[in-house]
Motif scaffolding. Structure first.
Motif, short mmCIF file in Angstrom:
data_model
loop_
_atom_site.label_atom_id
_atom_site.label_comp_id
_atom_site.label_asym_id
_atom_site.label_seq_id
_atom_site.Cartn_x
_atom_site.Cartn_y
_atom_site.Cartn_z
N ALA A 16 0.83 -1.21 0.00
CA ALA A 16 0.00 0.00 0.00
C ALA A 16 0.87 1.26 0.00
O ALA A 16 0.58 2.23 -0.72
N LEU A 17 1.93 1.24 0.80
CA LEU A 17 2.83 2.39 0.86
C LEU A 17 3.53 2.60 -0.48
O LEU A 17 3.61 3.73 -0.99
N LEU A 18 4.04 1.51 -1.07
CA LEU A 18 4.76 1.63 -2.33
C LEU A 18 3.85 2.12 -3.46
O LEU A 18 4.19 3.08 -4.17
N ILE A 19 2.70 1.48 -3.61
CA ILE A 19 1.79 1.86 -4.69
C ILE A 19 1.20 3.25 -4.43
O ILE A 19 1.10 4.08 -5.34
N GLY A 20 0.82 3.51 -3.18
CA GLY A 20 0.23 4.79 -2.84
C GLY A 20 1.18 5.95 -3.11
O GLY A 20 0.79 6.95 -3.73
N ALA A 21 2.43 5.83 -2.64
CA ALA A 21 3.40 6.90 -2.84
C ALA A 21 3.74 7.07 -4.31
O ALA A 21 3.95 8.19 -4.80
N THR A 22 3.80 5.96 -5.05
CA THR A 22 4.14 6.02 -6.47
C THR A 22 3.03 6.70 -7.27
O THR A 22 3.29 7.50 -8.17
N LEU A 23 1.79 6.39 -6.95
CA LEU A 23 0.66 6.96 -7.68
C LEU A 23 0.31 8.37 -7.23
O LEU A 23 -0.22 9.16 -8.02
N TYR A 24 0.59 8.71 -5.98
CA TYR A 24 0.16 10.00 -5.44
C TYR A 24 0.82 11.17 -6.16
O TYR A 24 0.15 12.09 -6.64
N SER A 25 2.15 11.15 -6.24
CA SER A 25 2.86 12.23 -6.91
C SER A 25 4.32 11.83 -7.13
O SER A 25 4.84 10.94 -6.44
N PRO A 26 5.01 12.47 -8.08
CA PRO A 26 6.42 12.17 -8.27
C PRO A 26 7.27 12.50 -7.05
O PRO A 26 8.27 11.83 -6.79
N ILE A 27 6.88 13.53 -6.32
CA ILE A 27 7.65 13.91 -5.13
C ILE A 27 7.58 12.83 -4.07
O ILE A 27 8.59 12.44 -3.48
N SER A 28 6.37 12.31 -3.81
CA SER A 28 6.23 11.25 -2.80
C SER A 28 6.96 9.99 -3.25
O SER A 28 7.54 9.28 -2.43
N PHE A 29 6.96 9.73 -4.55
CA PHE A 29 7.70 8.59 -5.10
C PHE A 29 9.20 8.75 -4.87
O PHE A 29 9.88 7.82 -4.42
N ILE A 30 9.72 9.93 -5.18
CA ILE A 30 11.16 10.20 -5.00
C ILE A 30 11.55 10.08 -3.53
O ILE A 30 12.57 9.47 -3.18
N VAL A 31 10.74 10.67 -2.65
CA VAL A 31 11.05 10.64 -1.21
C VAL A 31 11.04 9.20 -0.70
O VAL A 31 11.95 8.78 0.03
N LEU A 32 10.03 8.40 -1.10
CA LEU A 32 9.94 7.03 -0.62
C LEU A 32 11.16 6.22 -1.03
O LEU A 32 11.76 5.53 -0.21
N PHE A 33 11.54 6.31 -2.30
CA PHE A 33 12.66 5.50 -2.75
C PHE A 33 14.00 6.06 -2.27
O PHE A 33 14.97 5.31 -2.15
#
Length: 279
Positions: A16-33
């Motif tokens: 949920a965290l991975l898919i949610g952050a990836t789909l939410y916005s590029p910024i959340s995706f970058i921060v998560l990874f």
């Protein structure tokens, strides 16, 4: 709480965290990874007995440089990352398949493995989904392709799931018993078949323009993802541990969850770079 329940809940939170952050916005995706990368660095340092302060500084510096300074469409930067990671991965494969005892690695070799096996792949995952000339709030949404990352993870999860199911059901011939006694050739083939089926389904949903390229991408992810799992298993075996970490109850560490994608992404990224160059 029952161990199976804990494992299931932990897995659900992770997905949920991975898919949610990836789909939410590029910024959340970058921060998560970026966070995943720093955790993976610490776990890798523990596996190879390397003091983690300098590696974390190195990882944070590379992350800032390749994420916020160097353009995402810089061919020289992209080839440097993908070729550097591919070279280290090939050396790790040579060591994996060699029957001679693993030589004790010095600090220089450990830092080279840290860069090519951990840091560069995480940077490539980010650059794989982002293609703008520069990070800019008003531009980045137009260049962000989360379906590429989600699709890659779905292919790897499908392969892992069906390789386990098929291997447990009909698997007889061991794939690489010396490192991972549970993996079978039948499981590998089953995982590959269902991964390709997953690509065909994703192709209908996302309307990918070239299904041949997508199928080849799935093959790259399955083959090198499986090898990546074996490479990490050897790191853990050499370190005498079951998991790379304990951040995910029942699943181990970040490296345990992302070992397939971080090993496969340099080869996949290089494949797309070549296609882009010759087309």
């Amino acid at each position: 709480m029952n161990e199976s329940v804990v494992r299931a809940l932990s897995g659900i939170v992770y997905i949920a965290l991975l898919i949610g952050a990836t789909l939410y916005s590029p910024i959340s995706f970058i921060v998560l990874f970026g966070i995943f990368m720093l955790i993976a660095i610490a776990e890798f340092c523990k596996l190879v007995n390397l003091a983690y302060i300098m590696p974390l500084i190195l990882g944070a510096t590379c992350f800032a440089l390749f994420t916020f300074v160097i353009p995402y469409n810089s061919q020289s930067a992209n080839f440097t990352l993908s070729l550097g990671a591919t070279f280290i991965d090939l050396l790790l494969l040579e060591d994996l398949f060699s029957k001679r005892p693993s030589a004790k690695k010095n600090t220089t070799v450990k830092f080279a493995q840290l860069l090519g096996y951990v840091i560069f792949p995480f940077l490539l995952i980010i650059r794989f989904a982002l293609r703008p000339a520069q990070i800019a709030e008003e531009q980045i949404e137009n260049f962000y392709l989360p379906q590429l990352i989600i699709g890659a993870f779905i292919i790897i999860w499908t392969n892992d799931t069906f390789a386990y199911i098929v291997g447990k059901s009909i698997g007889k011939r061991k794939l690489f018993e010396r490192i991972s006694p549970k993996k079978t050739i039948e499981g590998f083939i089953g995982g590959m078949v269902f991964a390709i089926v997953a690509v065909l389904i994703l192709g209908k949903y996302y309307e990918f323009p070239n299904m041949i390229i997508c199928i080849i991408s799935a093959v790259i992810l399955v083959v090198f993802g499986t090898l990546g799992d074996l490479v990490e298993s050897k790191f853990k075996r050499n370190a005498g541990v079951k998991d790379s970490g304990n951040i995910m109850p029942g699943h181990g560490g970040i490296l345990d969850r992302l070992d397939s994608i971080i090993f496969a992404i340099p080869f996949l990224f290089l494949y797309y770079q070549i296609i882009s160059y010759v087309s």
